[in-house]
Design a protein around this motif. Structure first.
Motif, PDB file in Angstrom:
ATOM      1  N   ALA A   1       0.821  -1.204   0.000  1.00  0.00           N
ATOM      2  CA  ALA A   1       0.000   0.000   0.000  1.00  0.00           C
ATOM      3  C   ALA A   1       0.858   1.258   0.000  1.00  0.00           C
ATOM      4  O   ALA A   1       0.555   2.245  -0.699  1.00  0.00           O
ATOM      5  N   ALA A   2       1.952   1.209   0.750  1.00  0.00           N
ATOM      6  CA  ALA A   2       2.815   2.388   0.807  1.00  0.00           C
ATOM      7  C   ALA A   2       3.505   2.619  -0.537  1.00  0.00           C
ATOM      8  O   ALA A   2       3.638   3.767  -1.000  1.00  0.00           O
ATOM      9  N   LEU A   3       3.937   1.529  -1.180  1.00  0.00           N
ATOM     10  CA  LEU A   3       4.559   1.683  -2.496  1.00  0.00           C
ATOM     11  C   LEU A   3       3.587   2.310  -3.495  1.00  0.00           C
ATOM     12  O   LEU A   3       3.970   3.100  -4.355  1.00  0.00           O
ATOM     13  N   GLY A   4       2.317   1.963  -3.352  1.00  0.00           N
ATOM     14  CA  GLY A   4       1.315   2.500  -4.262  1.00  0.00           C
ATOM     15  C   GLY A   4       1.099   3.984  -4.107  1.00  0.00           C
ATOM     16  O   GLY A   4       0.529   4.625  -4.993  1.00  0.00           O
ATOM     17  N   ARG A   5       1.553   4.545  -2.990  1.00  0.00           N
ATOM     18  CA  ARG A   5       1.389   5.985  -2.784  1.00  0.00           C
ATOM     19  C   ARG A   5       2.598   6.781  -3.281  1.00  0.00           C
ATOM     20  O   ARG A   5       2.564   8.009  -3.250  1.00  0.00           O
ATOM     21  N   LEU A   6       3.613   6.058  -3.689  1.00  0.00           N
ATOM     22  CA  LEU A   6       4.784   6.770  -4.208  1.00  0.00           C
ATOM     23  C   LEU A   6       4.556   7.138  -5.675  1.00  0.00           C
ATOM     24  O   LEU A   6       3.689   6.574  -6.349  1.00  0.00           O
TER      25      LEU A   6
ATOM     26  N   LEU B   1       4.295   7.706   5.296  1.00  0.00           N
ATOM     27  CA  LEU B   1       3.077   6.968   4.967  1.00  0.00           C
ATOM     28  C   LEU B   1       2.855   5.786   5.891  1.00  0.00           C
ATOM     29  O   LEU B   1       1.725   5.453   6.262  1.00  0.00           O
ATOM     30  N   ALA B   2       3.941   5.133   6.197  1.00  0.00           N
ATOM     31  CA  ALA B   2       3.806   3.921   7.011  1.00  0.00           C
ATOM     32  C   ALA B   2       4.918   3.876   8.050  1.00  0.00           C
ATOM     33  O   ALA B   2       5.984   3.294   7.815  1.00  0.00           O
ATOM     34  N   PRO B   3       4.694   4.476   9.213  1.00  0.00           N
ATOM     35  CA  PRO B   3       5.743   4.474  10.243  1.00  0.00           C
ATOM     36  C   PRO B   3       6.102   3.067  10.688  1.00  0.00           C
ATOM     37  O   PRO B   3       7.216   2.831  11.174  1.00  0.00           O
ATOM     38  N   GLU B   4       5.157   2.128  10.499  1.00  0.00           N
ATOM     39  CA  GLU B   4       5.463   0.773  10.915  1.00  0.00           C
ATOM     40  C   GLU B   4       6.526   0.107  10.050  1.00  0.00           C
ATOM     41  O   GLU B   4       7.015  -0.972  10.371  1.00  0.00           O
ATOM     42  N   LEU B   5       6.887   0.786   8.912  1.00  0.00           N
ATOM     43  CA  LEU B   5       7.952   0.248   8.066  1.00  0.00           C
ATOM     44  C   LEU B   5       9.323   0.761   8.475  1.00  0.00           C
ATOM     45  O   LEU B   5      10.289   0.590   7.751  1.00  0.00           O
TER      46      LEU B   5
END
Lengths: 471, 175
Positions: B107-112, B158-162
Motif C-alpha cells: 500500500a505504501a509503495l502505491g502511494r509513491l 506513509l507507514a511508520p510501521e515500516l
C-alpha cells in the motif's frame, strides 16, 4: 535495514506468477511494427504528394484590377534587375506595367529568353518568357501598360494570360489609344541577302480582326520606329524606304487592303516612332541624322534632331528647334505632352559601339543598335538647349519599352521595396532539397542519440548474434 | 537458420530465462498484477521489434518497464480506482513472512510516484548501484540519490510501521 527492505520487496514480488507470453508474440510484434512503418511511410508519401500538388495548384496572387487606363501609377524613380527567383507574368500577374525591359543583366545563361516587367502602381517585378525578342523593338508595351506584345502573343498583364487572336507577325506599333496594333507580316528572304516584307497590317483588338493591309512591294520594314497610327487610330503612317506612306483604315476594301493616299518624301529623315503623329493629327515627327563635332562621345558622332512636318506636303513647320541628341544610337518618340514637347526613348551607346551608316536593308538591324549600353527616357522641348532625362536604365539593362501614357503624363512615383512575386516552383524544389539535405544528418544524429539512450543500435550496425546469446 | 529464425530463437530463450523476474519487477513498479503482465508483454513486444539491434535485452526491457510504468496516461488508464471498504484484501499465495507488513509495504509503495517506485525497486529489489539505476532510468546520478531519499522519507511518513525496513533517518539508508 536496507537488507530487510530488499527481502520485503522480494517477498512481495514472489507472490506474482510469471507473465503468460504468447508464442506468437515475437512474430506478431514484428509484423505489427512493419505494418505501422509501411502505413507511416505511405502517409508521409501521401502528405508530400498532397503538399506538392497543393503547391502546384496553389492560387496565385490575385490579378491586379483590369482598368482601361492607369490612374495613380507613375514612372519609378529606380529600376532594379530582377533576380532569378522573380515570378513570371503567368504565375503572378503584375497588373498594368510601366516598363518592359531587357538586357544582359536580365537574360542569363539559364534564362536567356526572359525580359523584365515592372508594374505601374508599385514595385512589382515579374519576368516574361517571350523568346529572344528585344523590348522596345520586337516586344512592345501598350500605351496604358496593360498589354505586352511579342510576335504572335499579346499578354494581358492584368491577368497573366495571352489574348487569343493576336496577329502573327512582327510588332511595329500600338495605336496611341492602344486599341489597334500595327504589325509586319513575316519577312521573305531571297538569297543572298535580300529581305522583304509582304505587307503591313493593322489589327483591331476590340473586333479581333485585321482592319487594314498595306502592301509595300519589295521593301523591308524593320521594327522600332517605322510605323505609327494617328491619335484616333484611323490613319497609318509607314516608312517605306525614303518615304512615309499615309493610309486610311477607312479605305480598306473587302480584302482589307488599301493603297496609301499620300506618299511623303522624307528627304533624308526618318519616321520617329510610334508617337510620330502629333496630337492634332496634322503633323508628323521625323528624325534628321547628322554628325556632331563636340560630341559627348567623339568616337560616336551620330546625332539626331527631331522635326515636324505637315502631313499634307511634308514641309518642315517653322518653329523653335528641338534639342539635339548627340552621340545617341537611336530615338523612338513615344508621344507628346504638347505640340512643343515630345517624350522619347534614346539609346546610349557604350564604348564599344560603332557609328555605322544607316541603310535601308537588313544591315540596319539587328533592330536594336549593337553596343547600346543604356536607354534614356527624355523630354524634348522646343527651344531647350538639351533634352531632359526622365529615366535612365541601370547597368545591364540595355533595352526598354515604356507605357507611353505614363511617359507623356510624366507622373513619377517613389520606388519602394521590390516585390518579386511568389517563389517559382524550381526554387521551392531547391528549398525542399536543401531541407532534406539538412534533415538527413539531423535525423542520423537524432537516431544515434536515441540509440544511446535506449540501447538500440543503429540498423546499419547490426551484427548477427547467436540464438543463445541475446545480450 | 535464417536471421529471423535466429532472432526468434534468441527471443524465446530470453523470455524463458527472464520472464518471471521481469514480471516481479513490473509488479513492484505498478503494484498491480494485471498491469504488470500488460507492461511485460508490451516491453517484450518492443524488444522483439528491435531484437537484432539491442545489445542488452534485459536492460532494454527493464528500461521500457520503468518508462511505461511512469507514463502518466498509461498509469491513469490502467490504475484501478482506489476503494475503501471493510473487507480484508485477498490473501496472496506467495511465501508468507509477515502478511501485515507485506500489505502495508504494497500500500505504501502505491502511494509513491512512479519514478520513486522505480528507483526503490531498482536499488533495493534489483540491488542495482546508483549509477546503474541512473543509466536504466535515463537520468542523472543526483536524481537517483534524491529520488531514493524522497521515496524512503515518504515511506516513513506513509507507514511508520515500516521504520525497521527503511530506517529512521535519511543518513541511515545510505548504501
Amino acid at each position: 535495514m536496507t537488507t530487510r527492505l530488499t527481502q520485503a520487496l522480494r517477498h512481495l514480488a514472489d507472490e506474482v506468477p510469471a507473465t503468460s507470453v504468447p508464442e506468437e508474440l515475437f512474430d506478431a510484434a514484428r509484423t505489427r511494427h512493419r505494418r505501422r512503418r509501411t502505413v507511416v511511410a505511405a502517409v508521409v508519401v501521401v502528405l508530400v504528394l498532397l503538399a506538392g500538388t497543393g503547391y502546384a495548384l496553389r492560387p496565385v496572387a490575385l490579378p491586379a484590377p483590369a482598368t482601361p487606363r492607369v490612374d495613380e501609377p507613375g514612372l519609378p524613380t529606380r529600376l532594379v534587375v530582377p533576380p532569378l527567383r522573380t515570378a513570371s507574368v503567368r504565375e503572378s500577374a503584375p497588373g498594368a506595367a510601366a516598363l518592359l525591359f531587357g538586357g544582359p543583366a536580365v537574360r542569363t545563361d539559364w534564362f536567356e529568353n526572359r525580359m523584365g516587367v515592372l508594374a505601374a502602381d508599385a514595385d512589382r517585378y515579374r519576368v516574361l518568357d517571350a523568346g529572344t525578342n528585344v523590348p522596345g523593338f520586337e516586344a512592345l508595351l501598350s500605351p496604358d501598360g496593360r498589354y505586352a506584345w511579342e510576335r504572335g502573343r499579346l499578354y494581358d498583364l492584368t491577368t497573366g494570360s495571352t489574348v487569343p487572336g493576336a496577329p502573327i507577325g512582327q510588332p511595329l506599333a500600338f495605336a496611341p489609344d492602344g486599341t489597334r496594333l500595327v504589325y509586319a507580316a513575316d519577312d521573305t528572304f531571297t538569297p543572298p541577302n535580300t529581305y522583304a516584307t509582304p505587307y503591313v497590317g493593322v489589327y483591331d483588338r476590340s473586333s479581333r480582326a485585321e482592319v487594314l493591309r498595306v502592301r509595300v512591294g519589295s521593301a523591308w520594314i524593320p521594327p522600332g520606329r517605322t510605323a505609327a497610327l494617328s491619335p484616333d487610330g484611323a490613319e497609318l503612317a509607314l516608312q517605306v524606304r525614303d518615304e512615309v506612306w499615309l493610309t486610311r483604315v477607312a479605305d480598306a476594301g473587302a480584302d482589307r487592303s488599301a493603297e496609301p493616299y499620300r506618299r511623303l518624301p522624307l528627304a533624308g529623315g526618318r519616321l520617329a516612332g510610334p508617337g510620330s503623329w502629333l496630337p492634332d493629327g496634322r503633323s508628323l515627327a521625323v528624325l534628321e541624322r547628322s554628325t556632331c563635332t563636340d560630341c559627348p562621345m567623339p568616337s560616336y558622332p551620330r546625332t539626331w534632331r527631331l522635326a515636324t512636318r505637315a502631313v499634307t506636303d511634308a514641309v518642315a513647320q517653322p518653329a523653335a528647334a528641338f534639342p539635339e541628341l548627340r552621340s545617341r544610337s537611336y530615338v523612338q518618340v513615344l508621344g507628346w505632352r504638347s505640340a512643343d514637347e515630345a517624350v522619347a526613348l534614346v539609346g546610349v551607346p557604350g564604348p564599344e559601339a560603332v557609328d555605322r551608316p544607316e541603310e535601308h536593308d537588313i544591315a540596319w538591324g539587328p533592330y536594336h543598335e549593337l553596343g547600346t549600353e543604356a536607354v534614356e527616357l527624355v523630354l524634348l522641348r522646343r527651344g531647350a538647349p538639351a533634352p531632359e532625362v526622365l529615366l535612365r536604365t541601370p547597368a545591364g539593362i540595355t533595352e526598354l519599352a515604356v507605357a507611353a501614357d505614363l511617359a507623356v503624363d510624366g507622373d513619377v512615383r517613389p520606388s519602394g521595396r521590390p516585390d518579386y512575386g511568389p517563389p517559382p516552383f524550381w526554387l521551392v524544389a531547391l528549398w525542399l532539397l536543401g531541407a532534406a539535405v539538412l534533415a538527413v544528418p539531423l535525423l542520423a544524429l537524432l537516431r544515434h542519440w536515441r540509440g544511446r539512450r535506449t540501447g538500440v543500435r543503429p540498423r546499419r550496425a547490426v551484427t548477427r548474434r547467436g540464438p543463445g546469446a541475446p545480450g | 537458420m535464417t536471421t529471423e529464425e535466429r532472432a526468434r530463437a534468441g527471443f524465446a530463450d530470453f523470455v524463458r530465462a527472464e520472464n518471471a523476474a521481469l514480471t516481479r519487477f513490473a509488479y513492484l513498479l505498478t503494484g498491480d498484477r494485471h498491469h504488470a503482465e500488460d507492461l511485460v508483454q508490451t516491453a517484450l513486444a518492443r524488444v522483439a521489434v528491435h531484437w537484432e539491434r539491442v545489445d542488452d535485452p534485459a536492460a532494454y526491457v527493464r528500461r521500457t518497464l520503468c518508462t511505461q510504468a511512469a507514463s502518466w496516461w498509461r498509469w491513469r488508464r490502467v490504475r484501478p480506482p482506489e476503494q475503501l471498504g471493510g473487507a480484508v484484501p485477498e490473501r496472496t499465495t506467495g511465501p508468507v513472512e509477515d502478511p501485515d507488513l507485506r500489505l502495508t509495504l504494497r500500500a505504501a509503495l502505491g502511494r509513491l510516484t512512479a519514478r520513486q517506485r522505480a528507483v526503490l525497486v531498482l536499488r533495493y529489489y534489483e540491488d542495482r548501484s546508483e549509477s546503474e539505476t541512473a543509466v536504466l532510468l535515463g537520468c542523472r546520478l543526483g536524481t537517483v540519490k534524491s529520488q531514493t531519499r524522497h521515496a524512503l522519507a515518504r515511506l516513513r511518513v506513509l507507514a511508520p510501521e515500516l521504520a525497521e525496513l527503511v530506517g529512521r533517518a535519511p543518513e541511515e539508508v545510505s548504501r
